[in-house]
Design a protein around this motif. Sequence first.
Motif, PDB file in Angstrom:
ATOM      1  N   ILE A 457       5.572  -2.454  -8.288  1.00 48.44           N
ATOM      2  CA  ILE A 457       5.224  -3.614  -9.121  1.00 48.44           C
ATOM      3  C   ILE A 457       3.793  -3.417  -9.607  1.00 48.44           C
ATOM      4  N   ALA A 458       3.521  -3.771 -10.871  1.00 45.66           N
ATOM      5  CA  ALA A 458       2.155  -3.664 -11.393  1.00 45.66           C
ATOM      6  C   ALA A 458       1.910  -4.753 -12.427  1.00 45.66           C
ATOM      7  N   TYR A 459       0.808  -5.501 -12.255  1.00 45.05           N
ATOM      8  CA  TYR A 459       0.366  -6.495 -13.240  1.00 45.05           C
ATOM      9  C   TYR A 459      -0.416  -5.802 -14.348  1.00 45.05           C
ATOM     10  N   SER A 460      -0.284  -6.306 -15.574  1.00 41.99           N
ATOM     11  CA  SER A 460      -1.144  -5.845 -16.662  1.00 41.99           C
ATOM     12  C   SER A 460      -2.545  -6.422 -16.477  1.00 41.99           C
ATOM     13  N   PRO A 461      -3.580  -5.793 -17.057  1.00 41.75           N
ATOM     14  CA  PRO A 461      -4.944  -6.311 -16.890  1.00 41.75           C
ATOM     15  C   PRO A 461      -5.119  -7.752 -17.366  1.00 41.75           C
ATOM     16  N   CYS A 462      -4.337  -8.162 -18.385  1.00 41.33           N
ATOM     17  CA  CYS A 462      -4.463  -9.531 -18.878  1.00 41.33           C
ATOM     18  C   CYS A 462      -3.686 -10.521 -18.023  1.00 41.33           C
ATOM     19  N   GLY A 463      -2.836 -10.028 -17.134  1.00 40.88           N
ATOM     20  CA  GLY A 463      -2.076 -10.899 -16.259  1.00 40.88           C
ATOM     21  C   GLY A 463      -0.840 -11.509 -16.875  1.00 40.88           C
ATOM     22  N   GLN A 464      -0.547 -11.175 -18.139  1.00 41.74           N
ATOM     23  CA  GLN A 464       0.590 -11.778 -18.831  1.00 41.74           C
ATOM     24  C   GLN A 464       1.873 -10.953 -18.707  1.00 41.74           C
ATOM     25  N   TRP A 465       1.753  -9.739 -18.159  1.00 38.31           N
ATOM     26  CA  TRP A 465       2.915  -8.858 -18.078  1.00 38.31           C
ATOM     27  C   TRP A 465       2.999  -8.248 -16.680  1.00 38.31           C
ATOM     28  N   ILE A 466       4.203  -7.949 -16.273  1.00 39.39           N
ATOM     29  CA  ILE A 466       4.455  -7.228 -15.034  1.00 39.39           C
ATOM     30  C   ILE A 466       5.476  -6.137 -15.340  1.00 39.39           C
ATOM     31  N   VAL A 467       5.233  -4.935 -14.836  1.00 37.87           N
ATOM     32  CA  VAL A 467       6.270  -3.904 -14.877  1.00 37.87           C
ATOM     33  C   VAL A 467       6.739  -3.659 -13.448  1.00 37.87           C
ATOM     34  N   SER A 468       8.028  -3.446 -13.302  1.00 39.51           N
ATOM     35  CA  SER A 468       8.608  -3.196 -11.989  1.00 39.51           C
ATOM     36  C   SER A 468       9.617  -2.063 -12.103  1.00 39.51           C
ATOM     37  N   SER A 469       9.762  -1.309 -11.025  1.00 41.23           N
ATOM     38  CA  SER A 469      10.754  -0.237 -10.984  1.00 41.23           C
ATOM     39  C   SER A 469      11.650  -0.435  -9.781  1.00 41.23           C
ATOM     40  N   SER A 470      12.816   0.206  -9.857  1.00 38.22           N
ATOM     41  CA  SER A 470      13.833  -0.042  -8.847  1.00 38.22           C
ATOM     42  C   SER A 470      14.616   1.228  -8.569  1.00 38.22           C
ATOM     43  N   HIS A 471      15.342   1.215  -7.469  1.00 34.40           N
ATOM     44  CA  HIS A 471      16.252   2.323  -7.159  1.00 34.40           C
ATOM     45  C   HIS A 471      17.408   2.387  -8.139  1.00 34.40           C
ATOM     46  N   ASP A 472      17.531   1.415  -9.047  1.00 35.74           N
ATOM     47  CA  ASP A 472      18.542   1.519 -10.105  1.00 35.74           C
ATOM     48  C   ASP A 472      18.076   2.427 -11.252  1.00 35.74           C
ATOM     49  N   LYS A 473      16.907   3.107 -11.064  1.00 32.16           N
ATOM     50  CA  LYS A 473      16.360   4.093 -12.005  1.00 32.16           C
ATOM     51  C   LYS A 473      15.982   3.472 -13.348  1.00 32.16           C
ATOM     52  N   THR A 474      15.551   2.212 -13.316  1.00 34.78           N
ATOM     53  CA  THR A 474      15.062   1.552 -14.520  1.00 34.78           C
ATOM     54  C   THR A 474      13.674   0.990 -14.259  1.00 34.78           C
ATOM     55  N   VAL A 475      12.963   0.734 -15.364  1.00 30.71           N
ATOM     56  CA  VAL A 475      11.706   0.000 -15.338  1.00 30.71           C
ATOM     57  C   VAL A 475      11.915  -1.273 -16.146  1.00 30.71           C
ATOM     58  N   ARG A 476      11.535  -2.412 -15.591  1.00 31.12           N
ATOM     59  CA  ARG A 476      11.681  -3.692 -16.298  1.00 31.12           C
ATOM     60  C   ARG A 476      10.307  -4.255 -16.647  1.00 31.12           C
ATOM     61  N   LEU A 477      10.225  -4.798 -17.850  1.00 32.43           N
ATOM     62  CA  LEU A 477       9.002  -5.444 -18.329  1.00 32.43           C
ATOM     63  C   LEU A 477       9.222  -6.948 -18.302  1.00 32.43           C
ATOM     64  N   TRP A 478       8.342  -7.653 -17.581  1.00 29.33           N
ATOM     65  CA  TRP A 478       8.432  -9.101 -17.441  1.00 29.33           C
ATOM     66  C   TRP A 478       7.277  -9.754 -18.195  1.00 29.33           C
ATOM     67  N   SER A 479       7.570 -10.859 -18.850  1.00 29.17           N
ATOM     68  CA  SER A 479       6.545 -11.583 -19.619  1.00 29.17           C
ATOM     69  C   SER A 479       6.385 -12.993 -19.052  1.00 29.17           C
ATOM     70  N   GLN A 480       5.125 -13.416 -18.981  1.00 25.37           N
ATOM     71  CA  GLN A 480       4.858 -14.758 -18.479  1.00 25.37           C
ATOM     72  C   GLN A 480       5.154 -15.794 -19.560  1.00 25.37           C
ATOM     73  N   GLN A 481       5.935 -16.779 -19.219  1.00 27.89           N
ATOM     74  CA  GLN A 481       6.281 -17.862 -20.137  1.00 27.89           C
ATOM     75  C   GLN A 481       5.729 -19.158 -19.560  1.00 27.89           C
ATOM     76  N   GLN A 482       4.831 -19.812 -20.289  1.00 31.88           N
ATOM     77  CA  GLN A 482       4.224 -21.034 -19.770  1.00 31.88           C
ATOM     78  C   GLN A 482       3.959 -22.015 -20.903  1.00 31.88           C
ATOM     79  N   PRO A 483       5.012 -22.681 -21.382  1.00 30.07           N
ATOM     80  CA  PRO A 483       4.814 -23.682 -22.437  1.00 30.07           C
ATOM     81  C   PRO A 483       3.873 -24.787 -21.957  1.00 30.07           C
ATOM     82  N   PRO A 484       3.184 -25.456 -22.892  1.00 28.76           N
ATOM     83  CA  PRO A 484       2.251 -26.523 -22.517  1.00 28.76           C
ATOM     84  C   PRO A 484       2.931 -27.588 -21.660  1.00 28.76           C
TER      85      PRO A 484
END
Length: 605
Positions: A457-484
């Motif tokens: 797991i790794a956070y982006s420097p801005c904190g708005q993104w996370i990348v994660s890897s798995s034994h399923d041999k994929t990398v997933r990009l996660w985005s922070q969603q925070q409506p007002p």
Amino acid sequence: MLAVGLDKVGLEVYDTTTWRRTHQVSVDCAVLGVAFSPDGQQVVSGGNNGAVRLWDCTNGEGIFVMEGHLKRVQCVAFSPCGKQIASASNDGTVRLWDSETGRCTFVLKGHTGHVMSVKYSVDGRQLVSGGLDATIRFWNPETGEPGVVWISSLGEVWSLAFSGDGRWIASGHEDGGLQFWHALSGEPGPVLRGHTGTVKGIAFSPDSRRIASSSEDETMRLWDASTGTLAFMTASHKDYVNDVAFSPNDLQIASGGGDGKVRLWEVDSVLSSSMEAQGQLGPVYKAVYSPNGQVILTDSGSRTVKQWDSLTGALLPLPIELPDSLSTNAVSYSLDGIPVALSIHDETIRLLEIQEGGAETGGPTHKTISCLAFSTTGDRLAVCSWNSTVWIFDSQSGGLVTSKELDQWTSVMSFSPNDQQLATASSTSEPWIHLWDLQSEKPAIELRGHTESIACIAYSPCGQWIVSSSHDKTVRLWSQQQPPGESESWSCVYTVNGFFGLVSTMAWSPTVPMEFVTGCEDQSVRVWRVSTDGEDITVKMLWGTNLGVLYAGGSVLKGTTGLSLISRHLLIQRGAIDDTLPLEDSGGLEVEELEVDSGSEECSE
């Protein structure tokens, strides 16, 4: 010609000049071994029903069926003169057959377990067999008399090969080792190490300068036979690699795997590619950017840290070697690229300051460490034990700052950029990521999407993104969603595929926005760029080393010339070149990835 034995549909033969499938023969069993006659007019196959069959390559018709084995036939071979066929079986015997009549002339008994491989010497005067009883046995093919017996210290013998000059015999073993033997004296020679699974296939190049091996560890490796050094490795197959063979002109290698594919490799291109990789061999377990973002450090678990130019991928000089005494089970780099924390097998944690001249050690001590993570500032070190407790230490003094009891055993951790949140996951339980507020007792957010356990797991420097890897041999990009007015939430916005192994490490560039690096057990190091266009999000690779497959990057080249037939077909197949040669001309054959309806038992000759 190239013959392919298939698990389900029998036998296929391809013309290697046009890559057309010339014959497809259906049989009622899996074909586990194939061999051409010396004149190329016939092919013999062995099946899991115990039958040995001889086929006519000119019309694809069967000549006769040779029956006698009581169990599956693992390997077949033609004598150099073409008058005799040898077959090895799970019934513990080797049978010799008259290739003109199909009559069994000798039943060779001596092995006390399955016989997995059988080969003729170059002059045809000797026959050698290897089996699961850890013996290599010699026979006189003219009389059927037994000869000397070698006992391998490496255990079960799964594959054998004679060098073209007759000087060496190579044997492949269950423990992943390749043993060289002096063919005349019987003295054991060097042992080649690298495979982590059973070596199921071995082949010497016709000039005896190289040896190719295939394994249950899903890799094919090419070695320098004179020095024993590894020249090339690929993890392009997605299952066991059951067999490997050189073309007679020494220009190509074919590998067949349980993933139902036959892959073709041009030897010159393979060696050129491995030279360009500049020595980065082995799975990549750790990668981190330098503070200025210009250098990437990688660690392949061999105690050597290599440095790469983050823009071009060029290997930089002065790799740093850690002390030989350090045997680690967890490692974490500080984000400034200098301090390194390691969990050593002697149950201590050591903080190292890497310099060109060596490393200095010291730091806190604790037992049974599963993972480590530095805070963004580097002044905190999170340590997780196997009993699901997280301790946070002051990395300067070694003093304990705080601790937290987690709900599950944790093997992956990462601090958020503001050091207020900790992402955790387990590599053995549910494939979920938990985001913890360090001030709370329960995880605030749970990220689900991976189908197998989490590796990194790794956070982006801005904190708005996370990348994660798995034994399923994929990398997933996660985005922070925070409506007002709403609480924090995250969602998966992109999945990166195309890896041929576990992505064991990732890191974001500290200076280039939306850029991250991945290190994979398929030996590749790749740098990626995240692009956003409104609601559309894409992730593209900028460069990579030791790639097992071609990456075209969306480019289509026109008017290409000078390509070999294999390269031409491969590039058209991948959509990288625009050419007038239709894939239909290949007779349904995908050059580089020959799609066959196969299961786990497959071999190529």
